[in-house]
Design an enzyme around this catalytic site. Structure first.
Site, PDB file in Angstrom:
ATOM      1  CG  HIS A 299      -3.535 -13.675  -3.590  1.00 41.77           C
ATOM      2  ND1 HIS A 299      -2.404 -13.272  -2.908  1.00 41.77           N
ATOM      3  CD2 HIS A 299      -3.129 -14.616  -4.468  1.00 41.77           C
ATOM      4  CE1 HIS A 299      -1.359 -13.953  -3.363  1.00 41.77           C
ATOM      5  NE2 HIS A 299      -1.768 -14.761  -4.302  1.00 41.77           N
ATOM      6  CE1 TYR A 473      -8.535  -5.078   1.374  1.00 43.69           C
ATOM      7  CE2 TYR A 473      -7.413  -6.478   2.959  1.00 43.69           C
ATOM      8  CZ  TYR A 473      -8.553  -5.817   2.535  1.00 43.69           C
ATOM      9  OH  TYR A 473      -9.714  -5.915   3.265  1.00 43.69           O
ATOM     10  CG  HIS A 474      -2.075  -9.887  -1.515  1.00 42.40           C
ATOM     11  ND1 HIS A 474      -2.176 -11.199  -1.098  1.00 42.40           N
ATOM     12  CD2 HIS A 474      -1.944  -9.146  -0.383  1.00 42.40           C
ATOM     13  CE1 HIS A 474      -2.111 -11.252   0.222  1.00 42.40           C
ATOM     14  NE2 HIS A 474      -1.975 -10.017   0.678  1.00 42.40           N
ATOM     15  CB  ALA A 475      -2.802  -4.408  -6.398  1.00 40.46           C
TER      16      ALA A 475
END
Length: 542
Positions: A299, A473-475
Site C-alpha cells: 500500500h 509497510y504492507h509488503a
C-alpha cells in the site's frame, strides 16, 4: 544441528509457527533469526515505533528502487530485523481487512482461504481485551486491545466523517460482507502499556520448551536440497570469527517465514526462481519457478495535514513539562500518548465509482508532522490524515541481484503504475479535503499546510502523492499462493515442484488485504501450523 522443522525468520509468522509446532513435545524445531533479541526498550513502548523505522540494527536498512511512481525517489523500506520481525517495529494497528479480501483469495482457487475459513484462525490467535464478541477470540496468545484513549481531535474527525454520511462502527473488525463507508477507532496489538509483538506473545512462552532451539544473529544463505527435497539450510553467524558457515538439517520440512522480501530472496539465492533472473545474478538454477519475487504488492500513502486551534494535539504534549507528565502517566497508569500507535481512528471509503466496496483506507493522527518518512512532530498543532488504496492493481518485484546473501535484493512495488491506482490516491486526498471542511472540523481548521491550498487539480494532487508518498509497510504477495503459472505455493503453502519446503508469511497472499497486514499474517501462520500438524498426523496414520 538437527530438527524436525527448521523455520527461517522469527517475525510475525515465524514466532507463531515456533510456538504452535512445539506444542507437541516430541517435535523438534530450530528457529533462525537474522536479528538479535528484542531488548531495546523502544520496542516495547508502543509510541517507540516512531524511532524504530530507520533503526540501524533493528531493521534491514532496505531501500526500494527509484521509480516513476515515487517521482524517482529511492524510499526507505523498513523491515524488522529482530525477534518479532516487523511486529516489533510496526505501528501496532490490528485491523483484519474486509471479508471480501479472503473470499477473493478463495475465488482465485485457493481452497480453504475464504472469510468463513480464516475467521476461526483470527479468533484462535486473539486474547481480546475489549467487550466479548463472537468475532473476537479470548485466551489466545496475541493480545489485542481497543483504543484506551479517544482524544478530542480524533473525536472531531469521527464526528466530521459521520456528517459526511459515513457509518460509525464500534468495532472496525466487525465488517459484514458488503459494508459501506465507515469510520471507527483502531485496535492495537497491545497489552497494558506494552507492545504485543509476536516475539513477546508467541515466542516468549515457547522459548521455555526444550524442543525449541533459537538461533539469533544468523544470516541464512540458502536452502539445501537433496534432489527436489529441501533437507536443511546453510547460515552464518554475525560477528563470529570469519563468519563460519553452519547448517541446520530438517527431517520433515524447511519453512520460510522471512517475510515478503526475505522469503523470495532466499528462494532465489537457493536457485529457485525465474531462470532469467537467476542467470543475471550468477546463480545456477535448481528449480525453475518464474513467479518467485514477482507479483509484489504494497500500500502507498500520501498525507494531508491541517493546522488547528481549540483542539489539543500531540504536538503540545510531545516536549517539555507536558511530555514529562506523559512519561509519568505511562509508567504509573499505562495510559497516554506513549500507548498510541500509528493511527487512532480509520475510515474506509469508496472513491471510485466502479468499486463494489470501499476502496480507500484513511488513517488519522491528532498531530502534524514534518516532511519525511520518519515521523517528527511539527512545532505547530495540527491533525493528519493519510489515504491508501486498499486493493492496488500495481504489482512489482523482489529480485536477487547477486549470489551474496548480504546484498539487498532489488525491491520495487511499482507504486501508482496503474491508472486506477492513480485515480484512487487522488480520490483519497479529495475525500480528506471534504472531511476537513465538514462542520465538526471546519471550526477548528486554521489552514491546510500539507500539501497546501495551491495544490488543487488532479494532476497536481497526483504529483504531490508521487513526490511525498511512501510505503505503509504492507509488503506482500511475492510468493503468491495459487495453481497458475506465476504461483509459488499451493493452498497448503507448499512450494510448487519441491518437497519438504513451505513458505508461510505475508508473501503468500494472492492479493494484498485491504487494510493492515500484520493481523492476516499471524492468521496465515496459525492456519499454516494447523496444516503442517494435519499432514504429520496423516503420515503417522498411513
Amino acid at each position: 544441528m538437527k530438527a524436525d522443522y527448521v523455520i527461517v525468520g522469527a517475525g510475525s509468522a515465524g514466532c507463531v509457527l515456533a510456538n504452535r509446532l512445539t506444542e507437541d513435545p516430541s517435535v523438534r524445531v530450530v528457529l533462525i533469526e537474522a536479528g538479535g533479541k528484542d531488548w531495546n526498550p523502544l520496542i516495547h513502548i508502543p509510541a517507540g515505533f516512531m524511532k524504530l523505522l530507520d533503526h540501524p540494527t533493528l531493521t534491514w536498512g532496505f531501500k526500494a528502487e527509484a521509480d516513476p511512481g515515487t517521482n524517482g525517489r529511492a524510499i526507505v523500506y523498513p523491515r524488522g530485523r529482530v525477534l518479532g520481525g516487523s511486529s516489533s517495529i510496526n505501528g501496532l494497528i490490528y485491523i483484519r481487512g474486509q471479508p471480501e479480501d479472503f473470499d477473493h483469495w478463495a475465488q482465485l482457487g485457493n481452497r480453504g482461504w475464504g472469510w468463513d475459513d480464516v475467521l476461526p484462525y483470527f479468533k484462535e490467535a486473539e486474547d481480546w481485551q475489549g467487550e466479548a464478541s463472537e468475532l473476537h477470540g479470548s485466551g489466545g496468545f496475541l493480545t489485542t486491545s481497543p483504543m484506551s484513549e479517544r482524544p478530542a481531535a480524533c473525536q472531531a474527525i469521527v464526528e466530521a466523517a459521520q456528517e459526511l454520511g459515513l457509518e460509525y462502527r464500534a468495532d472496525v473488525n466487525n465488517l459484514p460482507p458488503g459494508a459501506g463507508d465507515s469510520i471507527g477507532w483502531c485496535q492495537q496489538t497491545r497489552g497494558g502499556r506494552r507492545r504485543a509483538s509476536a516475539a513477546r506473545t508467541y515466542l516468549r512462552p515457547a522459548s521455555k520448551r526444550p524442543n525449541l532451539q533459537l538461533v539469533t544473529n544468523a544470516l541464512v544463505h540458502r536452502v539445501i536440497f537433496d534432489g527436489t527435497r529441501a533437507v536443511g539450510v546453510e547460515f552464518s553467524r554475525y560477528g563470529g570469527p570469519g563468519n563460519p558457515i553452519g547448517r541446520a538439517d530438517a527431517a520433515f520440512e524447511v519453512i520460510l517465514a522471512a517475510g515478503a522480501v526475505g522469503s523470495p530472496h532466499l528462494l532465489q539465492l537457493s536457485g529457485v526462481g525465474d531462470p532469467e533472473v537467476l542467470a543475471e545474478a550468477g546463480i545456477p538454477v535448481h528449480h525453475a519457478l518464474p513467479g518467485v519475487g514477482k507479483n509484489f504488492q504494497d500500500h502507498y500513502i500520501a498525507r494531508m495535514s491541517c493546522l488547528v486551534r481549540d483542539l489539543e494535539t500531540l504536538n503540545e504534549r510531545a516536549s517539555g513539562l507536558p511530555f514529562a507528565a506523559e512519561i509519568l502517566r505511562y509508567f504509573t497508569q499505562g495510559k497516554g500518548m506513549l500507548t498510541f500507535g500509528a493511527s487512532l481512528c480509520a475510515a474506509s471509503v469508496k472513491v471510485l465509482p466502479e468499486s463494489a466496496t470501499p476502496d480507500v483506507q484513511c488513517v488519522f493522527a491528532p498531530a502534524s508532522y514534518k516532511p519525511g518518512l520518519i515521523r517528527k512532530f511539527d512545532e505547530r498543532p495540527g491533525i493528519t490524515g493519510g489515504p491508501w488504496q486498499m486493493r492496488p492493481l500495481s504489482r512489482g518485484y523482489v529480485l536477487v541481484r547477486s549470489p551474496d546473501p548480504r546484498e539487498q535484493p532489488a525491491i520495487n512495488p511499482r507504486y501508482l503504475a496503474e491508472t486506477t491506482d492513480q485515480r484512487a490516491i487522488v480520490g483519497g486526498l479529495k475525500f480528506l479535503r471534504r472531511l476537513f471542511a465538514a462542520p465538526a472540523l471546519a471550526k477548528h481548521i486554521i489552514a491546510e499546510n500539507v500539501p497546501g491550498p495551491d495544490v488543487r487539480s488532479d494532476d497536481e494532487l497526483l504529483d504531490y502523492a508521487r513526490q511525498t508518498g511512501s510505503t505503509v509497510y504492507h509488503a506482500s504477495c511475492s510468493c503468491m499462493m495459487g495453481s497458475h503459472a506465476m504461483a509459488v505455493v499451493d493452498d497448503q503453502l507448499r512450494v510448487h515442484g519441491l518437497d519438504g519446503l513451505r513458505v508461510i508469511d505475508a508473501s503468500v497472499m494472492p492479493a494484498v488485504t485491504s487494510t493492515n497486514t500484520n493481523a492476516p499474517t499471524i492468521m496465515i501462520a496459525e492456519k499454516g501450523a494447523m496444516m503442517i500438524k494435519a499432514q504429520a498426523r496423516e503420515k503417522l496414520a498411513a
